[in-house]
Design an enzyme around this catalytic site. Sequence first.
Site, PDB file in Angstrom:
ATOM      1  N   HIS A  46       0.558   7.842   4.117  1.00  0.00           N
ATOM      2  CA  HIS A  46       1.175   7.135   5.236  1.00  0.00           C
ATOM      3  C   HIS A  46       2.678   7.379   5.357  1.00  0.00           C
ATOM      4  O   HIS A  46       3.328   6.787   6.220  1.00  0.00           O
ATOM      5  CB  HIS A  46       0.892   5.637   5.104  1.00  0.00           C
ATOM      6  CG  HIS A  46      -0.557   5.334   4.921  1.00  0.00           C
ATOM      7  ND1 HIS A  46      -1.494   5.573   5.903  1.00  0.00           N
ATOM      8  CD2 HIS A  46      -1.238   4.855   3.853  1.00  0.00           C
ATOM      9  CE1 HIS A  46      -2.692   5.231   5.451  1.00  0.00           C
ATOM     10  NE2 HIS A  46      -2.558   4.790   4.212  1.00  0.00           N
ATOM     11  N   GLY A 104      -4.975   1.913   8.013  1.00  0.00           N
ATOM     12  CA  GLY A 104      -6.033   1.242   8.766  1.00  0.00           C
ATOM     13  C   GLY A 104      -5.856  -0.264   8.774  1.00  0.00           C
ATOM     14  O   GLY A 104      -6.115  -0.936   9.785  1.00  0.00           O
ATOM     15  N   ASP A 164       0.854  -1.192   0.000  1.00  0.00           N
ATOM     16  CA  ASP A 164       0.000   0.000   0.000  1.00  0.00           C
ATOM     17  C   ASP A 164       0.888   1.239   0.000  1.00  0.00           C
ATOM     18  O   ASP A 164       1.368   1.680   1.044  1.00  0.00           O
ATOM     19  CB  ASP A 164      -0.922   0.005   1.216  1.00  0.00           C
ATOM     20  CG  ASP A 164      -1.946   1.144   1.155  1.00  0.00           C
ATOM     21  OD1 ASP A 164      -1.718   2.099   0.390  1.00  0.00           O
ATOM     22  OD2 ASP A 164      -2.953   1.064   1.868  1.00  0.00           O
ATOM     23  N   ILE A 187      -0.420   9.205   8.739  1.00  0.00           N
ATOM     24  CA  ILE A 187      -1.165   8.309   9.620  1.00  0.00           C
ATOM     25  C   ILE A 187      -0.838   6.855   9.302  1.00  0.00           C
ATOM     26  O   ILE A 187      -0.356   6.533   8.212  1.00  0.00           O
ATOM     27  CB  ILE A 187      -2.678   8.542   9.513  1.00  0.00           C
ATOM     28  CG1 ILE A 187      -3.185   8.233   8.090  1.00  0.00           C
ATOM     29  CG2 ILE A 187      -3.031   9.975   9.920  1.00  0.00           C
ATOM     30  CD1 ILE A 187      -4.701   8.320   7.948  1.00  0.00           C
TER      31      ILE A 187
END
Length: 285
Positions: A193, A211, A188, A208
């Site tokens: 991120h 998830g 990903d 961040i």
Amino acid sequence: MPIDAAKALAAEPRTGEITWTPKDVLLYHLGIGAGLPATDPDELRYTLESRLHVLPSFATVAGAGSPGVISGLSMPGVEVDLARVLHGGQALRLHRSIPAAGTATATSRIAAVYDKGKAAVLVLRTEVADADGPLWTNDAQIFVRGEGGWGGERGPSARLEEPGGQPDRTVERAVREDQALLYRLSGDWNPLHADPEFAKVAGFERPILHGLCTYGMTLKAVVDTLLGGDVTRVRAYATRFAGVVYPGETLRIRMWRQETAVRVSVSAVDRDDAPVLADTIVQHT
């Protein structure tokens, strides 16, 4: 409208071959925090190829992270700004245990498009099978801010009734400062991120955590704490992403036993137990 619901739903499924090796599994396990302490026998089943057990959430990255959220944004009828995209939820159903190495066919399609008013939600369904039959089915709920309001179907509520009483177990798991940088190597590559400038454009003070990294960390905690470390007992796992996690924070994972399931909630200790994962359930044998 950047999302053409009718075109997205009518599009032919996208099919491709995916492969993975023990190295991919080991990298994924390290990316969700496995290996601490490094010589712990319970951790070696995640980090040593001669003892390797595959945590079922590996299905979300098998084949270098595809299929996944970003691949769903390239489907017919979908043209959106990546900075407006968040992963809203994930549901995984296992048809049998995932082997440590494999080659399989992944078939992906947009299974639903919902109009939430201020946002649109795409459900990207991926079914994976190898020569021996079905392996798993993944549903990724893709939340696109600012793309709702066209009068489409609102869709079902993902909210579950809150579990009653005190949790049976509560554990805390630290998120390393470099956790997102390591996890993204499993496929990903969303700059949200890793790139501070991109994160600011997207409305966050800094990059961040994925998830799905929190998703994997949580499943590992449930398996290790309440399922005797037996990854083969997991039958299904679903969650709603209720808030962000910043690298360097600590997760508080609360677990409630049910007859054939574990209800879970996850919060960020450092931000007064701000919600992170909600409506989370692990179904097991």
